[in-house]
Each structure stands twice: as C-alpha cells, then as structure tokens.
Enzyme design. Structure first.
Site, PDB file in Angstrom:
ATOM      1  N   ASP A 143       0.804  -1.227   0.000  1.00  0.00           N
ATOM      2  CA  ASP A 143       0.000   0.000   0.000  1.00  0.00           C
ATOM      3  C   ASP A 143       0.837   1.277   0.000  1.00  0.00           C
ATOM      4  O   ASP A 143       2.028   1.266   0.332  1.00  0.00           O
ATOM      5  CB  ASP A 143      -0.892   0.032   1.252  1.00  0.00           C
ATOM      6  CG  ASP A 143      -2.066  -0.928   1.148  1.00  0.00           C
ATOM      7  OD1 ASP A 143      -2.081  -1.745   0.205  1.00  0.00           O
ATOM      8  OD2 ASP A 143      -2.953  -0.863   2.017  1.00  0.00           O
ATOM      9  N   HIS A 198      -5.742   9.588  -0.044  1.00  0.00           N
ATOM     10  CA  HIS A 198      -5.529   8.774   1.157  1.00  0.00           C
ATOM     11  C   HIS A 198      -6.032   9.497   2.412  1.00  0.00           C
ATOM     12  O   HIS A 198      -5.357   9.543   3.452  1.00  0.00           O
ATOM     13  CB  HIS A 198      -4.054   8.400   1.308  1.00  0.00           C
ATOM     14  CG  HIS A 198      -3.856   7.193   2.174  1.00  0.00           C
ATOM     15  ND1 HIS A 198      -3.898   7.239   3.556  1.00  0.00           N
ATOM     16  CD2 HIS A 198      -3.627   5.904   1.861  1.00  0.00           C
ATOM     17  CE1 HIS A 198      -3.709   6.020   4.043  1.00  0.00           C
ATOM     18  NE2 HIS A 198      -3.546   5.194   3.020  1.00  0.00           N
ATOM     19  N   HIS A 286       3.640  -2.422   3.111  1.00  0.00           N
ATOM     20  CA  HIS A 286       3.631  -1.052   2.593  1.00  0.00           C
ATOM     21  C   HIS A 286       4.872  -0.775   1.771  1.00  0.00           C
ATOM     22  O   HIS A 286       5.952  -1.296   2.085  1.00  0.00           O
ATOM     23  CB  HIS A 286       3.483  -0.066   3.754  1.00  0.00           C
ATOM     24  CG  HIS A 286       2.167  -0.222   4.463  1.00  0.00           C
ATOM     25  ND1 HIS A 286       1.981  -1.147   5.466  1.00  0.00           N
ATOM     26  CD2 HIS A 286       0.970   0.373   4.260  1.00  0.00           C
ATOM     27  CE1 HIS A 286       0.723  -1.113   5.874  1.00  0.00           C
ATOM     28  NE2 HIS A 286       0.082  -0.193   5.156  1.00  0.00           N
TER      29      HIS A 286
HETATM   30 NI    NI Z   1      -2.914   3.116   3.298  1.00  0.00          NI
END
Ligand code: NI
Length: 394
Positions: A143, A198, A286
């Site tokens: 992500d 986001h 991530h």
């Molecule tokens: Ni995120």
C-alpha cells in the site's frame, strides 16, 4: 608379221581350239560353265542376288553385333535405372522418415503441451506465467506507493521468484513515479486504487467526495500506466454505509497484517508472514520502507519454496471466488474451503499505515485517536468493536 609370229598365233589358236574340243567331249560347255557356276556374275538379277546375299550376311553379323550391343546397353540402362531408383528410393525413404519423425515430434510436442495447456483445466496462463489452480496461492499487497526506491526493489525480488503482486497506490503520488507505475503494469503486477488523497476520514465524507477520490485515482493511474484499477482498498481499511452504497468495484482488505509500518524491522516483518500464511491469504505490507523491501527478499522466495504461487488480488478473485463479489463488502481473503470469500470485519486495523502514509503530517492527536479503535478491532470480534461503521460485516 614374220613367220615366227604367225606360227605362234596358229599354235595358240590351235591350243584354244583343242581345249574347246576337249570341253565339248567332256560334255562341258566352257561358255556355259561360268554361267552355270556363277550365274549372278553375268546378269543384273544375279548381281542383285549376290549383293543381297552379301548384304544379308553382313546384315546378319551387324544384327548380331547390334543385338549384343543393345543387350549390353539395356543391361547398363537397367542397372542405371535401378541404381537411380534405388538412390531416389533411399532419399525418398529418408525424406519420409524425416517427415514421419518431424510429424512424430510435432505430435509428441502437442501431446506434451496439450496436457498442460489445454487438457488440464487446472493449469492456466495468467500474466505471462502458468498457475496451477490446485496448488496454494497467496496475494501479497503493498500500500501507499508508488515509491520507486522501495517498489523497484520489491519488483526485482518478485521477478527473481516469478511472482506477481498488487500495489494499492495513492493517486496524487502517481505523477511523481510514472516510470515505476509503468514497470508495474509492464511486468504483470496489479495496480490497485487506494484513493486519490488517502484521506483516513474519507468514509465519513459524502458520496460525491468518496466517488471523486476513487474515480480520480482510476483516471490518474490510467493516464500514467495505461491500465485502470479493478480493485479498491479503502484508506485505513475503513468502511461506511456511504462507501458501501457508492463504490461498486471490489473492496479488498487483508488477512495477514505484517505491521511493517509500525515495526519498520525486516526480521519482524518476515516473522509476521513466514509460518503464518495459508492458501488464499491476502498479505498487507507497505511500499514506503526499506525494511519492507529487505523483508521481501526473504519472504517472497520463502513463500515460493513452501509451494505458494504469488498472485495478484484479481487473480485470487478470478480463480478462487465462486461468483461475483458483493458490492460494499471488504474481502479479507479467498481461502479455498471457506466459501471463497469472507467479508472483512470493519474491525481490521484502522490504525493501518494510513496514518503512516499520511505520516507525512499525522499529528500525535490523530495517531492517538486512531490507536484506540485499532485496539478494539484487534480484539477480533466485530461485535466488540466500538460501534464503528464497519463492524457489522461478517
Ligand atoms: Ni494506506
């Protein structure tokens, strides 16, 4: 003429006459004799007959010679033809053999390919490699990128072990990392939509804002990489009624949380995955940390060694879901025996990276407030969660 000469002529004539007389007395006709003996010499027909006779004799010899030669020539010819036919036959045979062999090769190649490609329905070609649908698969997701310095390392590792992953990227970062996004698309990885800004509070916003966040991100990714995301991941994994009614593409959560954003430790990230994965899991990492890139150098080859196929989220959905996904449901995994899809409880880590990503400007207050719901969701019971928007999913 003198007497001597006259006398000799007389004698000669007399001798000639006496020979004629003798001949007549013997019943021989000297004049007729040559005719009787060699009649042909003295007449036209006789000469012809003699000539014919000679010609016949000569012709006979000629014919015999010719016959011998012809026979010899015929034998030579037959031998030559036989040899040519034999050689031709050899070539033809060789050619046939080759043709047969190549046919055999072709058919055996077909046979070899057939069971894998066409005859075995469990082997499929997807994103440039083959997947065996009977073997375990897992979707690794990253992500908050793109972020080239980490993402490219992860893609290098994926390339080394033949895996594909899903990158849930943030729309407003796309312009900065166009080459990286193009590489993702080019190498068969999936680019998912993680909204444009986001905003962790997005789920509380109105439908128009929510729609704009995801549509804009779709458009941005399409503009940069030429592909349009098929799957969405909500910022912080936070769902709401408005989100459920507004977003129509599959919402993807996760079943294995590495908390790499929190530990930022490669070994801790490795430990969170290795030994804790099962068929159909969706792993959350991530794209922002070097520790994550380092962890992947151990995690990804290890998963492959354990027999997992590293697939994209869309591949997991395609090959593991039994039907169309439900709108508004966040799917945490596609375990094979659990009825394919399990809806995520909204309880999933609200403290997610999101905060981290936003870590750009996350205030202490924000992280503090985010920590509380994450604790309750970590308890794992949706009923126990603090009445958030997401706890009602099963
Ligand atoms: Ni995120």
């Amino acid at each position: 003429m003198d007497e001597h000469q006259q006398g000799r002529q007389d004698r000669e004539r007399a001798a000639g006459n006496s020979r004629l007389i003798e001949d007549r007395q013997a019943g021989r006709n000297t004049a007729a004799r040559p005719q009787a003996h060699r009649p042909s010499r003295n007449s036209v027909s006789g000469r012809r007959t003699a000539h014919r006779h000679r010609r016949y004799k000569r012709g006979k010899a000629l014919y015999i010679a010719l016959g011998i030669r012809a026979a010899f020539a015929l034998i030579v010819l037959l031998l030559a033809v036989g040899a040519i036919r034999g050689i031709a036959g050899m070539f033809r045979h060789h050619g046939q053999q080759q043709a047969e062999e190549s046919t055999e090769e072709a058919s055996s190649a077909e046979e070899a390919a057939a069971p894998e490609e066409t005859q075995n329905p469990n082997i499929v070609t997807s994103n440039g490699r083959q997947l065996d649908l009977t073997k375990p698969m897992v979707a690794v997701t990253f992500d908050d990128g793109p972020y080239a310095s980490v993402g490219n390392q992860i893609m290098d590792t994926l390339a080394q072990c033949g895996g594909k992953a899903t990158f849930f990227v943030v729309g407003n970062r796309a312009e900065k990392y166009t080459d990286e996004l193009k590489r993702m698309a080019g190498e068969g990885h999936e680019i998912g939509n993680h909204s444009y800004d986001h905003d962790e509070k997005l789920s509380k916003k109105d439908a128009k804002t929510i729609a704009w966040e995801f549509n804009s991100c779709d458009e941005e990714i399409n503009k940069v990489a030429g592909v349009t995301p098929a799957v969405y991941r909500l910022p912080g994994g936070i769902n709401s009624d408005t989100v459920r009614k507004t977003l129509t593409k599959p919402l993807i959560s996760w079943s294995v949380d590495t908390e790499d954003w929190k530990t930022r430790n490669a070994q801790a990230t490795v430990n969170a995955v290795v030994g804790h994965v099962r068929d159909g899991d969706i792993i959350l990492m991530h794209e922002l940390y070097q520790s994550t890139a380092d962890a992947c150098k151990t995690i990804l080859p290890e998963l492959v060694n354990e027999g997992y196929q590293l697939v994209t989220v869309s591949e997991l959905i395609q090959y593991r879901s039994s039907g169309p996904l439900e709108q508004g449901v966040q799917y945490t995994d596609f375990h094979p025996k659990s009825g394919d899809a399990q809806a995520a409880s909204s309880g999933t880590p609200t403290v997610d990276v999101d905060q981290e990503t936003a870590g750009l400007a996350a205030s202490a207050e924000e992280s503090g407030s985010a920590a509380a719901p994450s604790g309750s969701s970590a308890a794992g019971s949706s009923a126990a969660s603090s009445g958030g928007e997401d706890n009602t999913e099963n």
